[in-house]
Design a protein around this motif. Structure first.
Motif, PDB file in Angstrom:
ATOM      1  N   GLY A  74       0.772  -1.228   0.000  1.00 63.61           N
ATOM      2  CA  GLY A  74       0.000   0.000   0.000  1.00 63.61           C
ATOM      3  C   GLY A  74       0.805   1.281   0.000  1.00 63.61           C
TER       4      GLY A  74
ATOM      5  N   PRO B  90      -0.856   3.747  -4.715  1.00 64.10           N
ATOM      6  CA  PRO B  90      -2.199   3.230  -5.031  1.00 64.10           C
ATOM      7  C   PRO B  90      -2.143   1.904  -5.788  1.00 64.10           C
TER       8      PRO B  90
ATOM      9  N   TYR C 165      -2.899  -0.937  -8.481  1.00 65.89           N
ATOM     10  CA  TYR C 165      -3.025  -0.844  -9.930  1.00 65.89           C
ATOM     11  C   TYR C 165      -4.484  -1.012 -10.350  1.00 65.89           C
ATOM     12  N   GLN C 166      -4.947  -0.150 -11.231  1.00 69.67           N
ATOM     13  CA  GLN C 166      -6.339  -0.166 -11.671  1.00 69.67           C
ATOM     14  C   GLN C 166      -6.497  -0.535 -13.144  1.00 69.67           C
TER      15      GLN C 166
ATOM     16  N   ASP D 273       3.687   1.743 -12.395  1.00 69.84           N
ATOM     17  CA  ASP D 273       2.308   1.425 -12.057  1.00 69.84           C
ATOM     18  C   ASP D 273       1.995  -0.025 -12.435  1.00 69.84           C
TER      19      ASP D 273
END
Length: 402
Positions: free
Chosen positions: A33, A36, A38-39, A359
């Motif tokens: 953490g 952020p 990964y999206q 990322d």
């Protein structure tokens, strides 16, 4: 990212000692953490479940990581390293899904006695202290053989394999390879970016190839059962090593120079030669390495552009992953040790956008969850995924390790 593995009991590095008395304590970066999550995967329910299943059930091996935790305040970095007591990130590893990990320490920046790094006595100190800590818990096990990896898989543990990015610390003493093998080192590079007595590094103006001493080192590593890595070797030296070695060699952490034209990447000839002799390339993800023209801002997508190219070039049986991540500010480490790590010469020649972190591949805890998720999302079969996340590496180790 997985929940902590059931065998993990919450052990933290060096907890058998007294902080402030036996060693100097620092405040360390969060292992999970720090940045952020990964999206970018966008998996449906079935794909997400398949990703979790593959990560939990398959033999997952990272060919190259640094599993230590770095100070939260990177201005403490050099003083932290001088103490010679770098902590292993057990909590992060427990959430990684890894079966085995090749841990390369930080020997180019191992500045206990010298800011130049790579000193033999410092490397031995580093290895010994890390092993003492591993011996005080039984979730992450010191691994030296294929049987150890298989044992880790069967018992829900993680096999930790010591590796060195270069043989520079042996200087002109071939028998030091035996000593390092005795300490548990099972994978070793020939040269880092700088040339040494064995051969040329990738940053040098010229590469004279493998030296006669390098020939002897390759022969000894073959006899001992030390897997050879040419990630940081110069092009000619790398090809010489491939030809000289009687067993396959690894490019543990690199990418394609065709995809991103820097010295840090490998040319097609070297990747092909490695594969033709049975070897494997592990795809790199350290900040500002495996970028691509399609994804010049470094992320999981950039890294996978190199993966796809290498699979097309040499076939899926010769590609794996060596993300080269750590717990903490990797970009901060590069900034602090840019001279030691030869980043200007290795990564120069092409402009790119700086990132604060990669990322999707920021640390060892998240890396393979996102790699497998990407592969699932791009319709790779279970068998193909099984090969690239561990099977190809295991095949080579069965031939190389004695």
């Amino acid at each position: 990212m997985l929940d902590p593995a059931p065998r993990y009991t919450g052990y933290t590095a060096y907890e058998y000692l007294e902080a402030g008395k036996d060693y100097r304590a620092f405040t360390y970066a969060p292992q999970v953490g720090r940045v952020p999550a990964y999206q970018g995967l966008d998996l449906n329910t079935e794909q997400a479940e398949r990703t979790r299943r593959l990560l939990a059930e398959e033999t997952v091996i990272s060919l190259h990581e640094h599993v230590q935790v770095f100070p939260d305040d990177m201005s403490d970095l050099r003083e932290h390293i001088r103490q010679g007591r770098e902590p292993t990130g057990y909590d992060g590893l427990a959430r990684s899904g890894l079966t085995a990990v090749f841990d390369n320490g930080m020997d180019g920046t191992c500045c206990i006695s010298s800011d130049a790094g790579w000193k033999y006595q410092d490397v031995l100190f580093d290895l010994g202290v890390r092993m003492a800590d591993l011996a005080h818990q039984d979730f992450v096990i010191k691994a030296e053989s294929v049987k150890d990896i298989e044992h880790a898989a069967e018992t829900g543990r993680i096999a930790h394999i010591f590796a060195l990015e270069a043989a520079t610390p042996i200087e002109n003493e071939i028998d030091r390879l035996d000593v390092l093998y005795g300490f548990g080192v099972r994978q070793m590079g020939i040269a880092y970016s700088e040339a040494n007595l064995l051969g040329g590094g990738l940053k040098e103006r010229g590469d004279g190839g493998l030296t006669y001493l390098g020939d002897r080192a390759v022969e000894r590593m073959n006899k001992l059962g030390i897997a050879i890595d040419i990630s940081h070797s110069g092009d000619r030296t790398g090809l010489d090593v491939i030809r000289k070695s009687k067993v396959p060699v690894f490019i543990t952490h690199a990418g394609s120079r065709t995809v991103w034209p820097t010295n840090r990447m490998k040319d097609d000839e070297t990747i092909r030669a490695c594969a033709e002799r049975g070897g494997v390339i592990g795809i790199e993800a350290a900040p500002h390495t495996t970028l691509s023209k399609d994804h010049p801002r470094h992320s999981l997508e950039s890294v996978m552009d190199h993966f796809r190219f290498c699979v097309d070039l040499v076939g899926i049986d010769h590609v794996s992953f060596g993300p080269d991540t750590l717990f903490g500010d990797h970009v901060g480490l590069h900034n602090a040790f840019s001279a030691n790590l030869s980043l200007g010469q290795a990564h120069g020649g092409v402009e790119f956008d700086q990132v604060e972190y990669v990322d999707g591949l920021e640390n060892p805890a998240e890396g393979f969850h996102n790699i497998i998720g990407w592969l699932v999302g791009h319709d790779y079969s279970d068998d193909e995924i099984r090969k690239v996340v561990g099977g190809n590496t295991l095949r080579v180790l069965k031939e190389v390790w004695v």
